[in-house]
Design a protein around this motif. Structure first.
Motif, PDB file in Angstrom:
ATOM      1  N   ILE A 158      16.657  28.583 -33.369  1.00  0.00           N
ATOM      2  CA  ILE A 158      16.956  30.013 -33.389  1.00  0.00           C
ATOM      3  C   ILE A 158      18.457  30.237 -33.336  1.00  0.00           C
ATOM      4  O   ILE A 158      19.006  31.090 -34.047  1.00  0.00           O
ATOM      5  N   VAL A 159      19.147  29.459 -32.504  1.00  0.00           N
ATOM      6  CA  VAL A 159      20.601  29.577 -32.393  1.00  0.00           C
ATOM      7  C   VAL A 159      21.262  29.255 -33.735  1.00  0.00           C
ATOM      8  O   VAL A 159      22.136  29.994 -34.210  1.00  0.00           O
ATOM      9  N   ALA A 160      20.852  28.151 -34.364  1.00  0.00           N
ATOM     10  CA  ALA A 160      21.455  27.737 -35.640  1.00  0.00           C
ATOM     11  C   ALA A 160      21.191  28.749 -36.744  1.00  0.00           C
ATOM     12  O   ALA A 160      22.093  29.111 -37.510  1.00  0.00           O
ATOM     13  N   ALA A 161      19.936  29.208 -36.843  1.00  0.00           N
ATOM     14  CA  ALA A 161      19.571  30.136 -37.916  1.00  0.00           C
ATOM     15  C   ALA A 161      20.297  31.471 -37.760  1.00  0.00           C
ATOM     16  O   ALA A 161      20.834  32.021 -38.728  1.00  0.00           O
ATOM     17  N   ALA A 162      20.323  32.005 -36.542  1.00  0.00           N
ATOM     18  CA  ALA A 162      20.951  33.313 -36.324  1.00  0.00           C
ATOM     19  C   ALA A 162      22.462  33.250 -36.446  1.00  0.00           C
ATOM     20  O   ALA A 162      23.102  34.214 -36.881  1.00  0.00           O
ATOM     21  N   THR A 163      23.064  32.109 -36.084  1.00  0.00           N
ATOM     22  CA  THR A 163      24.517  31.966 -36.208  1.00  0.00           C
ATOM     23  C   THR A 163      24.947  32.112 -37.663  1.00  0.00           C
ATOM     24  O   THR A 163      26.010  32.662 -37.956  1.00  0.00           O
ATOM     25  N   GLY A 164      24.103  31.623 -38.569  1.00  0.00           N
ATOM     26  CA  GLY A 164      24.454  31.688 -39.982  1.00  0.00           C
ATOM     27  C   GLY A 164      24.301  33.059 -40.609  1.00  0.00           C
ATOM     28  O   GLY A 164      24.686  33.263 -41.760  1.00  0.00           O
ATOM     29  N   VAL A 165      23.742  34.032 -39.870  1.00  0.00           N
ATOM     30  CA  VAL A 165      23.566  35.385 -40.411  1.00  0.00           C
ATOM     31  C   VAL A 165      24.641  36.288 -39.820  1.00  0.00           C
ATOM     32  O   VAL A 165      24.574  36.675 -38.667  1.00  0.00           O
ATOM     33  N   GLY A 166      25.643  36.591 -40.613  1.00  0.00           N
ATOM     34  CA  GLY A 166      26.721  37.465 -40.169  1.00  0.00           C
ATOM     35  C   GLY A 166      26.641  38.837 -40.821  1.00  0.00           C
ATOM     36  O   GLY A 166      25.717  39.131 -41.593  1.00  0.00           O
ATOM     37  N   ALA A 167      27.641  39.668 -40.526  1.00  0.00           N
ATOM     38  CA  ALA A 167      27.666  41.025 -41.077  1.00  0.00           C
ATOM     39  C   ALA A 167      27.693  41.018 -42.603  1.00  0.00           C
ATOM     40  O   ALA A 167      27.037  41.834 -43.258  1.00  0.00           O
ATOM     41  N   GLY A 168      28.450  40.089 -43.191  1.00  0.00           N
ATOM     42  CA  GLY A 168      28.532  40.020 -44.648  1.00  0.00           C
ATOM     43  C   GLY A 168      27.185  39.714 -45.279  1.00  0.00           C
ATOM     44  O   GLY A 168      26.842  40.244 -46.344  1.00  0.00           O
ATOM     45  N   ASP A 169      26.403  38.847 -44.619  1.00  0.00           N
ATOM     46  CA  ASP A 169      25.062  38.526 -45.120  1.00  0.00           C
ATOM     47  C   ASP A 169      24.142  39.742 -45.063  1.00  0.00           C
ATOM     48  O   ASP A 169      23.314  39.962 -45.951  1.00  0.00           O
ATOM     49  N   LEU A 170      24.276  40.530 -43.987  1.00  0.00           N
ATOM     50  CA  LEU A 170      23.457  41.737 -43.873  1.00  0.00           C
ATOM     51  C   LEU A 170      23.769  42.707 -44.999  1.00  0.00           C
ATOM     52  O   LEU A 170      22.868  43.315 -45.582  1.00  0.00           O
ATOM     53  N   VAL A 171      25.057  42.882 -45.295  1.00  0.00           N
ATOM     54  CA  VAL A 171      25.455  43.793 -46.373  1.00  0.00           C
ATOM     55  C   VAL A 171      24.911  43.296 -47.709  1.00  0.00           C
ATOM     56  O   VAL A 171      24.376  44.074 -48.502  1.00  0.00           O
ATOM     57  N   ALA A 172      25.039  41.981 -47.972  1.00  0.00           N
ATOM     58  CA  ALA A 172      24.554  41.424 -49.240  1.00  0.00           C
ATOM     59  C   ALA A 172      23.051  41.654 -49.397  1.00  0.00           C
ATOM     60  O   ALA A 172      22.567  42.000 -50.476  1.00  0.00           O
ATOM     61  N   THR A 173      22.298  41.482 -48.297  1.00  0.00           N
ATOM     62  CA  THR A 173      20.848  41.694 -48.341  1.00  0.00           C
ATOM     63  C   THR A 173      20.519  43.163 -48.558  1.00  0.00           C
ATOM     64  O   THR A 173      19.629  43.506 -49.352  1.00  0.00           O
TER      65      THR A 173
END
Length: 418
Positions: free
Chosen positions: A20-35
């Motif tokens: 969970i730590v590894a997966a969530a660390t890779g999701v940043g604000a830029g990824d949210l915007v792209a999605t």
């Protein structure tokens, strides 16, 4: 029967953590915007790409941790065994990446905090403050405390974003149709981004170290590691799909164009306030802040651990003699590097040349990880019973191909000046 089942489920949940730590660390604000932008432009048409991306990340993270558990050495040892060129590449990459990402992470975390408390402090003060507090927290606490805080933040962001996705009333038949692979005109970049970008960064290489920090050592922990890894990326996959739903239902249906970059999330807050009221908008900002903070803390801890192991590896120290990497001087030195020098970029707005260099090196890391994992996990370095089978090789091969396409796309964009 039910009395025995409940405690078992609770024990299972208490066991998981590094994934969970590894997966969530890779999701940043830029990824949210792209999605969000993918959802706002193409509705549910790219939902299948988010699902495939989740599966690919499970394979990559499992591969890094399998190498740690089956060999008793680290991924840095594995890379060095492939030749000194890997150490040169990784050393140059991690220094440049850390300098630019440090500023990016602090700025992204400052944005929702500034929006929640407008006018209280300038953005750069929020960013610097969060960076310093994050560095202090990581330096002063052991892994178990770090993991617990990360789980709470991840739970908060998951609950908020999934609740908002339910609130906007997803179109279930369209979602089911979106599971059929297709690439609408002009969506190639977003398709590749959903598969390869979200949740896929250098922190994937840190997963094996978090597994060891959890106290999992040796092949006997392979089963629990695989469960942990799947739970982590499934949770993150649901989170990403929820963001796609928000984009599809809230923006695509209303024909609202979202701005690129972190400002797009602030714009979404205004859209939510208009449709559901200020409380939901503020709640979204809290989730946005939690997402940015998990990414910052995860990088501060995970990539600093990678750097510490890199330094010890270059000194020729055996894995058994490296001690607690988290307490080492290289770990603290990289924490400093992530936090203080990047603050210069707050004033200079990220010099163009540095961004070019960072983009070029960054684009090559994920293909490097996927290809070297295929190499290592099919070699005599790994005991025969833990080498990759057809499924692992197939998924890692798909990952290598997809990340190479993303790499070529990024390099082309840099050369063409896009």
């Amino acid at each position: 029967m039910s009395d025995q089942g409940s405690p078992g489920k609770l024990r299972t949940w208490s066991i998981v953590g590094p994934g969970i730590v590894a997966a969530a660390t890779g999701v940043g604000a830029g990824d949210l915007v792209a999605t969000l932008i993918a959802g706002s432009r193409y509705g549910y048409a790219l939902l299948w790409a988010a699902v495939i991306g989740c599966i690919v990340k499970i394979a990559l993270a499992e591969g890094t941790a399998r190498y740690h558990l089956s060999t008793g050495s680290t991924i840095l040892d594995g890379w060095q065994s492939l030749g000194r060129w890997t150490s040169w590449y990784f050393g140059i990459y991690i220094v440049i990446w850390g300098f630019v990402y440090g500023a990016t992470a602090m700025s992204a975390t400052a944005l929702p905090l500034s929006a929640l408390m407008p006018g209280l402090l300038p953005n750069w003060v929020w960013g610097a403050g969060v960076g310093i507090l994050g560095a202090a927290f990581v330096a002063l606490n052991r892994y178990d405390t770090f993991e617990t805080v990360m789980k709470w933040l991840i739970g908060l962001m998951f609950l908020i974003v999934v609740s908002i996705a339910i609130l906007v009333l997803p179109d279930v038949p369209s979602m089911i149709a979106g599971l059929v692979p297709r690439v609408p005109d002009g969506s190639t970049f977003y398709t590749l981004g959903l598969i390869g970008g979200v949740g896929g960064t250098i922190t994937m290489a840190a997963y094996g170290y978090w597994v060891n920090a959890k106290g999992w050592h040796g092949p006997e922990k392979m089963g629990v590691m695989r469960l942990d890894n799947r739970v982590g990326y499934i949770v993150t996959g649901i989170f990403v799909i929820a963001m796609l739903i928000v984009g599809a239902e809230l923006l695509y249906a209303a024909d609202i164009a979202l701005a690129e970059g972190n400002d797009g999330l602030i714009q979404l807050k205004d859209v939510l306030a208009e449709r559901f009221g200020n409380f939901i908008a503020v709640l979204f900002l809290v989730g946005f802040a939690a997402t940015s903070l998990t990414s910052l803390l995860g990088v501060w801890h995970g990539v600093s651990t990678l750097f510490a192991d890199f330094v010890q590896n270059m000194r020729g120290q055996d894995t058994a003699d490296r001690g607690d990497l988290h307490r080492s001087m290289p770990f603290r030195a990289y924490l400093f590097w992530l936090t203080f020098p990047p603050m210069i970029l707050f004033a200079f707005d990220r010099p163009f040349l540095l961004v070019i260099i960072y983009g070029a090196f960054g684009a090559f890391f994920m293909p490097f990880l996927a290809i070297t994992l295929i190499w290592l996990l099919n070699s005599s370095r790994v005991p025969a019973e833990w080498r990759s089978g057809w499924l692992s090789n197939g998924l890692l091969g798909i990952a290598a191909a997809l990340f190479t396409l993303l790499c070529l796309n990024e390099v082309w964009g840099l050369v063409a000046g896009d």
